[in-house]
Design an enzyme around this catalytic site. Structure first.
Site, short mmCIF file in Angstrom:
data_model
loop_
_atom_site.label_atom_id
_atom_site.label_comp_id
_atom_site.label_asym_id
_atom_site.label_seq_id
_atom_site.Cartn_x
_atom_site.Cartn_y
_atom_site.Cartn_z
N CYS A 2 0.85 -1.17 0.00
CA CYS A 2 0.00 0.00 0.00
C CYS A 2 0.90 1.24 0.00
O CYS A 2 1.97 1.22 0.60
CB CYS A 2 -0.93 0.09 1.20
SG CYS A 2 -2.08 -1.26 1.34
N ARG A 27 3.61 -0.21 -5.01
CA ARG A 27 3.36 -0.71 -3.65
C ARG A 27 2.03 -1.44 -3.55
O ARG A 27 1.72 -2.05 -2.53
CB ARG A 27 3.39 0.45 -2.65
CG ARG A 27 4.72 1.16 -2.61
CD ARG A 27 4.70 2.21 -1.54
NE ARG A 27 4.61 1.61 -0.24
CZ ARG A 27 5.65 1.29 0.51
NH1 ARG A 27 6.85 1.54 0.09
NH2 ARG A 27 5.48 0.75 1.69
N TRP A 73 -2.84 -2.61 -1.64
CA TRP A 73 -2.51 -4.02 -1.86
C TRP A 73 -3.30 -4.75 -0.78
O TRP A 73 -2.98 -4.66 0.40
CB TRP A 73 -1.01 -4.24 -1.69
CG TRP A 73 -0.56 -5.63 -2.06
CD1 TRP A 73 -0.15 -6.04 -3.30
CD2 TRP A 73 -0.46 -6.77 -1.21
NE1 TRP A 73 0.19 -7.38 -3.25
CE2 TRP A 73 0.01 -7.85 -1.99
CE3 TRP A 73 -0.73 -7.00 0.14
CZ2 TRP A 73 0.22 -9.12 -1.48
CZ3 TRP A 73 -0.52 -8.28 0.66
CH2 TRP A 73 -0.05 -9.32 -0.14
N ASN A 99 -1.41 2.27 5.72
CA ASN A 99 -0.55 1.24 5.13
C ASN A 99 -0.10 0.34 6.28
O ASN A 99 0.44 0.84 7.26
CB ASN A 99 0.65 1.92 4.45
CG ASN A 99 1.75 0.94 4.11
OD1 ASN A 99 1.49 -0.24 3.88
ND2 ASN A 99 2.98 1.43 4.05
N GLY A 100 -0.35 -0.96 6.15
CA GLY A 100 0.09 -1.87 7.22
C GLY A 100 -1.02 -2.81 7.63
O GLY A 100 -1.99 -3.00 6.89
N GLU A 483 17.44 -16.83 -9.22
CA GLU A 483 16.97 -15.49 -9.55
C GLU A 483 16.35 -15.45 -10.95
O GLU A 483 15.30 -14.84 -11.16
CB GLU A 483 18.14 -14.49 -9.43
CG GLU A 483 17.82 -13.05 -9.80
CD GLU A 483 16.70 -12.42 -8.97
OE1 GLU A 483 16.24 -13.03 -8.00
OE2 GLU A 483 16.28 -11.31 -9.35
N LYS A 487 12.52 -14.40 -11.61
CA LYS A 487 12.25 -13.25 -12.48
C LYS A 487 11.20 -13.64 -13.51
O LYS A 487 10.24 -12.92 -13.75
CB LYS A 487 13.55 -12.84 -13.14
CG LYS A 487 13.75 -11.40 -13.43
CD LYS A 487 14.17 -10.52 -12.29
CE LYS A 487 13.35 -10.62 -11.05
NZ LYS A 487 13.80 -9.92 -9.90
N GLU A 490 7.61 -14.39 -11.82
CA GLU A 490 6.89 -13.27 -11.19
C GLU A 490 6.33 -12.28 -12.20
O GLU A 490 5.29 -11.69 -11.96
CB GLU A 490 7.73 -12.57 -10.12
CG GLU A 490 8.92 -11.80 -10.60
CD GLU A 490 9.70 -11.15 -9.45
OE1 GLU A 490 9.13 -10.85 -8.40
OE2 GLU A 490 10.92 -10.94 -9.63
N HIS A 506 16.96 -36.49 -9.60
CA HIS A 506 16.28 -37.03 -8.42
C HIS A 506 14.78 -36.70 -8.42
O HIS A 506 14.16 -36.63 -7.36
CB HIS A 506 16.95 -36.53 -7.15
CG HIS A 506 18.37 -37.01 -7.04
ND1 HIS A 506 18.70 -38.33 -6.86
CD2 HIS A 506 19.54 -36.34 -7.17
CE1 HIS A 506 20.01 -38.47 -6.85
NE2 HIS A 506 20.55 -37.27 -7.04
N LYS A 604 6.02 -4.15 -4.32
CA LYS A 604 7.47 -4.02 -4.26
C LYS A 604 7.99 -4.08 -2.83
O LYS A 604 9.03 -4.67 -2.56
CB LYS A 604 7.89 -2.71 -4.90
CG LYS A 604 9.39 -2.57 -4.93
CD LYS A 604 9.87 -1.89 -6.16
CE LYS A 604 11.36 -2.03 -6.30
NZ LYS A 604 11.76 -3.36 -6.80
#
Ligand code: G6P
Length: 609
Positions: A2, A27, A73, A99-100, A483, A487, A490, A506, A604
């Site tokens: 947020c 955000r 968010w 926010n939170g 990574e 990438k 996402e 395996h 983010k």
């Protein structure tokens, strides 16, 4: 998570708020809303991206010069207009953005319901508006008293901006464990969750600490502690460039940030290396301390965790100090047993990731020294760690990190080389050679961007409909595979997995069939033949192979498409191989027509657990 903004000054608030929200959309982008105060407070909200809110108010004449805004968010309550912020108290006395997360909101709702408050949304935020209203009316001691009583009663993390109906021309803010900065210039006062939202207007900011509050007037800001006493704060100058938060001709922030890597890697190197000598001591850490650590713990989330995985290989090999890498959300809850002579390193671009912050506090509570590798100056982790080494990536806007990742890697190389020197694990000559080669990385990164981008762009269209991808490598090539895979998944929503090449047989190899995409990274000379054998194994089961190899390793015979990266020291290959991996993820996503800068469900800066 947020984003919140606010403005109180001489100019119309609406454009400043929308502009700020646009910069904060990374955000969260489930819904957005603003409250503008003219004579009355007017609230506008829309589900979905900010553009929906903009359309909704396009024909409105909004002249108010004071307002607050929010981009969401979703945590409590689905993304909907009803759950979007700002929220108002029952009689409209209080309007608030948040926010939170409020952890004890059930208990607070029960309390407020007993006092006849009604709740109209599914959010935990509405409880804050009504709780402030409750204390404001009960004690009649003004905004700071009501806010402080609310803070004392509330568990969780929050950054709030509040309009009191009775107090025109004032915005009240408070925070605990969620970021907020306050800016000023001759046109007014500004608040934001993050620097990019106000960078266009001012570089002069105040950092507000946990459990502090402030009142933003049109020409000044007054700060308060939890007792309601006025406190002084120092005005600080942000060093970031305004252009860094703009797209500057690029189609997306992600590709702009990928292309900025040579420059920000160079800046970060120059910040710590001067005339062939490493200096990390302005962070306050001493040579003696660095020499004394018996164990290193690296703790981080997401891509920053992958930096940690790379760093583990490099640090252990160069310094011979045992290194353990952990995901922050696991570290904090497993009651870790930490060596008192150890060092905990937290890596975070934002410096606000809730789990990383909690991990830092866990380490501090056990009396272990902490070092943070951080991009955002003044962020919570930067303020709480014993020592900070900053990355000089500048503002990173795309949700999927690229340039911050690359600068974090660089800081680790520098740290590892310096510890190796102090502990006499390398000769003076090795030290100089490593530094000289590190200084070549920006040029080699630039070479890759200039020479490999077009080929990757072409091949990406072939894979835009692929369902699965596998990334394999050994040693540091495995670390960077993690990574590359993250990438891709996402931003493109293609399922992908990274595997240590030797581990494929395996289980995972059973998933390989005709045309399954396998990306093999082959840069580490000591193990390259073994990785090539693993690539042969998947090739003979029908895989389509993109091989990313160092100049001196030939993967062209085994690969359907081969990418060659310049030769460098074995430790530094991740800094080069990550670039084609980022480009693959970017171009596949573009080909799929998706919003690469704002992937669904992601934010983010993850300030909730
Ligand atoms: C989010 C971002 C990732 C990032 C991670 C950790 O998931 O999308 O790109 O790696 O958070 O963030 P931090 O700010 O702590 O580096």
């Amino acid at each position: 998570m947020c984003g919140i903004v606010g403005y109180n000054g001489k100019n119309k608030a609406v454009n400043i708020l929308l502009d700020g929200l646009e910069k904060l959309e990374y955000r969260g982008y489930d819904s957005a809303g603003i409250a503008i105060r003219d004579k009355e407070i007017e609230i506008f909200k829309a589900k979905g991206k900010l553009v929906n809110l903009k359309d909704k108010i396009a024909d409105k004449e909004l002249n108010g010069t004071c307002g607050i805004g929010h981009t969401r968010w979703a945590t409590h309550g689905e993304p909907s207009e009803n759950n979007a912020h700002p929220h108002s108290s029952n009689d409209g006395s209080i309007t608030l953005v948040h926010n939170g997360i409020i952890e004890n909101y059930h208990e607070l709702i029960d309390k407020l319901k007993k006092h006849k408050y009604k709740f109209y949304s599914d959010t935990d935020t509405e409880v804050l508006t009504n709780l402030i209203d409750y204390y404001y009316k009960k004690y009649k001691m003004g905004p700071i008293d009501a806010i402080n009583r609310t803070m004392v009663r509330t568990r969780g993390s929050y950054a709030i901006a509040v309009l009191f109906k009775d107090h025109p021309d004032e915005i009240w803010v408070a925070r605990k464990d969620s970021p907020m900065i306050i800016g000023t210039n001759k046109d007014g006062t500004y608040l934001s969750s993050d620097v990019p939202a106000i960078l266009k207007y001012t570089k002069k900011v105040y950092y507000i600490d946990n459990l502090e509050a402030a009142c933003l007037k049109k020409d000044k800001v007054i700060f308060y502690n939890l007792n309601g006493d006025e406190i002084e704060k120092e005005l600080k100058e942000i060093k970031w460039d305004i252009s860094a938060a703009e797209k500057e001709g690029y189609e997306h922030f992600m590709i702009k940030e990928i292309n900025e890597q040579p420059e920000v890697i160079k800046k970060t190197i120059n910040n710590y290396i001067y005339k062939n000598k490493i200096d990390i001591y302005k962070s306050g850490i001493t040579e003696e301390e660095l020499k004394s650590f018996k164990q290193i713990y690296i703790v981080a989330c997401g891509s920053a965790y992958h930096v940690g995985v790379c760093a583990q290989y490099v640090l252990e090999d160069l310094t011979r100090i045992p290194v353990r890498v952990e995901i922050a959300s696991e570290f904090r809850y497993r009651r870790p047993i930490l060596d008192k002579k150890g060092l905990v390193i937290i890596i975070s671009q934002s410096g606000e990731t809730a789990d990383s912050l909690a991990a830092l506090r866990e380490a501090k509570s056990q009396g272990i020294k902490t070092l943070a590798i951080i991009n955002v100056v003044g962020s919570s982790i930067a303020r709480e760690a014993d020592y900070v080494l900053y990355t000089l990536a500048g503002p990173e806007i795309a949700v999927a990190t690229t340039k911050a990742f690359s600068t974090q890697l660089i800081v680790f190389y520098i740290l590892a080389i310096e510890i190796a020197r102090i502990k006499k694990k390398i000769t003076e000559r090795n030290y100089i050679e490593l530094i000289e080669e590190l200084e070549n990385i920006p040029y080699k990164a630039k070479y890759i961007l200039d020479n490999l981008t077009r080929g990757i762009q072409k091949i990406a269209s072939k894979f835009s409909h692929t369902k699965d991808a596998f990334y394999i490598g050994r040693n540091l090539d495995y670390a960077i595979s993690l990574e590359g895979s993250l990438k891709l998944k996402e931003v493109s929503y293609i399922h992908s997995e990274a595997y240590a090449a030797g581990e494929l047989k395996h289980g995972t190899i059973s998933l390989i069939e005709d045309n399954t995409l396998v990306i093999g990274i082959v840069t580490q000379e000591e193990v390259y033949e073994k990785t090539i054998s693993n690539l042969v194994e998947v090739k003979s089961r029908g895989a389509y192979i993109i091989g990313i190899a160092a100049e001196n390793i030939d993967v062209s015979k085994i690969s359907d498409f081969a990418l060659t990266i310049p030769k460098t020291n074995k430790y530094f290959y991740p800094s080069l191989s990550v670039i084609p991996l980022q480009l693959i993820a970017y171009y596949i996503t573009i080909d799929r027509g998706l919003d690469v800068d704002k992937p669904r469900n992601l934010a983010k800066s993850v300030t909730v657990e």
